[in-house]
Design an enzyme around this catalytic site. Structure first.
Site, PDB file in Angstrom:
ATOM      1  CG  ASP A 105      -1.823   1.199   1.320  1.00 19.72           C
ATOM      2  OD1 ASP A 105      -2.350   1.603   0.270  1.00 19.72           O
ATOM      3  OD2 ASP A 105      -1.988   1.775   2.411  1.00 19.72           O
TER       4      ASP A 105
ATOM      5  CE1 TYR B  99       2.247   4.695  -3.908  1.00 21.61           C
ATOM      6  CE2 TYR B  99       0.743   2.839  -4.127  1.00 21.61           C
ATOM      7  CZ  TYR B  99       2.029   3.327  -3.979  1.00 21.61           C
ATOM      8  OH  TYR B  99       3.067   2.443  -3.903  1.00 21.61           O
ATOM      9  N   GLY B 100      -3.119   8.725  -3.918  1.00 21.25           N
ATOM     10  CA  GLY B 100      -4.378   9.306  -4.397  1.00 21.25           C
ATOM     11  C   GLY B 100      -4.210  10.513  -5.296  1.00 21.25           C
TER      12      GLY B 100
ATOM     13  CB  CYS C  34      -3.446   0.180  -2.300  1.00 23.26           C
ATOM     14  SG  CYS C  34      -3.514   1.875  -2.868  1.00 23.26           S
ATOM     15  CG  ASN C  35      -9.884   0.472  -2.162  1.00 19.17           C
ATOM     16  OD1 ASN C  35     -10.877  -0.161  -2.460  1.00 19.17           O
ATOM     17  ND2 ASN C  35      -9.387   0.441  -0.939  1.00 19.17           N
ATOM     18  CB  THR C  36      -5.279   4.481  -4.989  1.00 18.55           C
ATOM     19  OG1 THR C  36      -6.087   5.063  -3.980  1.00 18.55           O
ATOM     20  CG2 THR C  36      -4.892   5.527  -6.006  1.00 18.55           C
TER      21      THR C  36
ATOM     22  CD  GLU D  75       0.449   6.813   5.779  1.00 19.33           C
ATOM     23  OE1 GLU D  75       1.610   6.714   6.189  1.00 19.33           O
ATOM     24  OE2 GLU D  75      -0.256   5.824   5.502  1.00 19.33           O
TER      25      GLU D  75
ATOM     26  CB  CYS E 182      -9.391   4.724   0.816  1.00 23.62           C
ATOM     27  SG  CYS E 182      -7.707   5.083   1.361  1.00 23.62           S
ATOM     28  CB  THR E 183      -6.797  -0.164   2.582  1.00 22.59           C
ATOM     29  OG1 THR E 183      -5.674   0.541   2.028  1.00 22.59           O
ATOM     30  CG2 THR E 183      -7.337  -1.154   1.574  1.00 22.59           C
ATOM     31  CG  HIS E 184      -4.817   5.099   4.437  1.00 25.15           C
ATOM     32  ND1 HIS E 184      -4.333   4.553   3.278  1.00 25.15           N
ATOM     33  CD2 HIS E 184      -3.731   5.571   5.111  1.00 25.15           C
ATOM     34  CE1 HIS E 184      -3.010   4.697   3.240  1.00 25.15           C
ATOM     35  NE2 HIS E 184      -2.623   5.312   4.341  1.00 25.15           N
TER      36      HIS E 184
HETATM   37  N1  DGL Z   1      -4.827   3.050   1.080  1.00 22.72           N
HETATM   38  C1  DGL Z   1      -4.891   3.445  -0.272  1.00 22.72           C
HETATM   39  C2  DGL Z   1      -6.199   3.151  -0.934  1.00 22.72           C
HETATM   40  O1  DGL Z   1      -6.827   2.187  -0.562  1.00 22.72           O
HETATM   41  C3  DGL Z   1      -4.013   4.559  -0.711  1.00 22.72           C
HETATM   42  C4  DGL Z   1      -4.495   5.922  -0.542  1.00 22.72           C
HETATM   43  C5  DGL Z   1      -3.469   6.946  -0.925  1.00 22.72           C
HETATM   44  O2  DGL Z   1      -2.271   6.701  -0.780  1.00 22.72           O
HETATM   45  O3  DGL Z   1      -3.880   8.018  -1.370  1.00 22.72           O
HETATM   46  O4  DGL Z   1      -6.639   3.823  -1.824  1.00 22.72           O
END
Ligand code: DGL
Length: 261
Positions: A7, A39-40, A71-73, A152, A184-186
């Protein structure tokens, strides 16, 4: 069995926790790509390149049998690309749980919280379009700009995080949303704050358990003996909030170190 998981940062640990609850007797190598988080807000090319580098690193150094994109992104943007580049690697992705949300909603109004890149990504667009043409539901999508950074930084309970969430969630309540997909996994890390705002009657959906089940099925297919402890290594590419890692993983034992990549 050796499983790589990655992720942009801490979010995938919510998926790792679900895997830990279900899987035994495997080596798990988790990469938090904090040097490039979030990553978003990254371009498609950047996400392709990071995902590819991470998969290569895990294959070369640990000879992983499977890769979980926690990570969904990265899934929405790059899973197709990764499968083309690594045709013999088993790759499990993470997608927003729209299907379980459709099964749950009574009002037909579903909230989707995700990053801007996930919502724009090809994979998400295909899934969402297919499901809304087949079902009488409305998806209320919200890109949660800045929320990953708050998490984060360990700002799980701060006033700023609460206010950001309130701004996005209150309009959803006015639209009679009764089910919210944490895309989003966060976001499961701020589940409590979300429930404080929307109330316990709204169902929050995340996909950690579904992914863990797929990993367990895979381990059976690969004849992995599902017993004895897991060996868990947490690798990170930039800075990491190690207190948060300890809080999220609780009593589980793990090794942690920085990796250059
Ligand atoms: N945890 C990620 C997701 O599921 C990443 C989000 C990110 O880094 O912006 O999308």
């Amino acid at each position: 069995m050796k499983v790589g998981v990655f992720d942009s940062g801490l979010g995938g640990l919510t998926v790792l926790n679900a895997i830990i609850k279900n899987l035994k007797g495997a080596d798990i190598f988790y990469i938090a790509d904090t040097l490039y988080a979030p990553y978003g807000d990254k371009s498609k090319e950047e996400i392709f390149s990071r995902s590819e580098k991470i998969a290569n690193y895990l294959l070369k150094n640990y000879e992983i049998d499977a890769l979980v994109i926690a990570c969904n992104t990265a899934t929405s943007v790059a899973i197709k690309h990764l499968r083309e580049v690594f045709p013999s690697l088993i790759i499990i992705g993470t997608e927003p749980g729209i299907k379980p949300a459709i099964n749950n909603t009574k009002t037909g109004n579903i909230g989707i919280l995700a990053t801007a890149s996930t919502l724009k990504g090809e994979k998400y667009q295909l899934l969402a379009n297919e499901l809304i043409t087949k079902n009488e539901v409305k998806l209320h999508e919200q890109a949660c700009i800045g929320l990953v950074e708050q998490i984060e930084n360990g700002e799980i309970n701060s006033l700023k995080t609460y206010t950001m969430l309130e701004t996005w969630l209150k309009p959803m309540l006015h639209k009679k949303v009764d089910t919210i997909v944490l895309g989003c996994t966060h976001y499961p890390l701020v589940k409590k704050t979300i429930l404080d705002i929307v109330g316990e009657d709204v169902l929050l959906i995340d996909t950690g358990d579904a992914i863990a089940k797929r990993v367990v099925t895979l381990s059976q297919d690969l004849q992995n003996k599902n017993k004895n402890a897991l060996n868990i290594e947490i690798l990170y590419t930039g800075k990491i909030n190690s207190d948060m890692v300890k809080i999220i993983l609780g009593k589980n034992k793990f090794e942690m170190r920085k990796c250059e990549l």
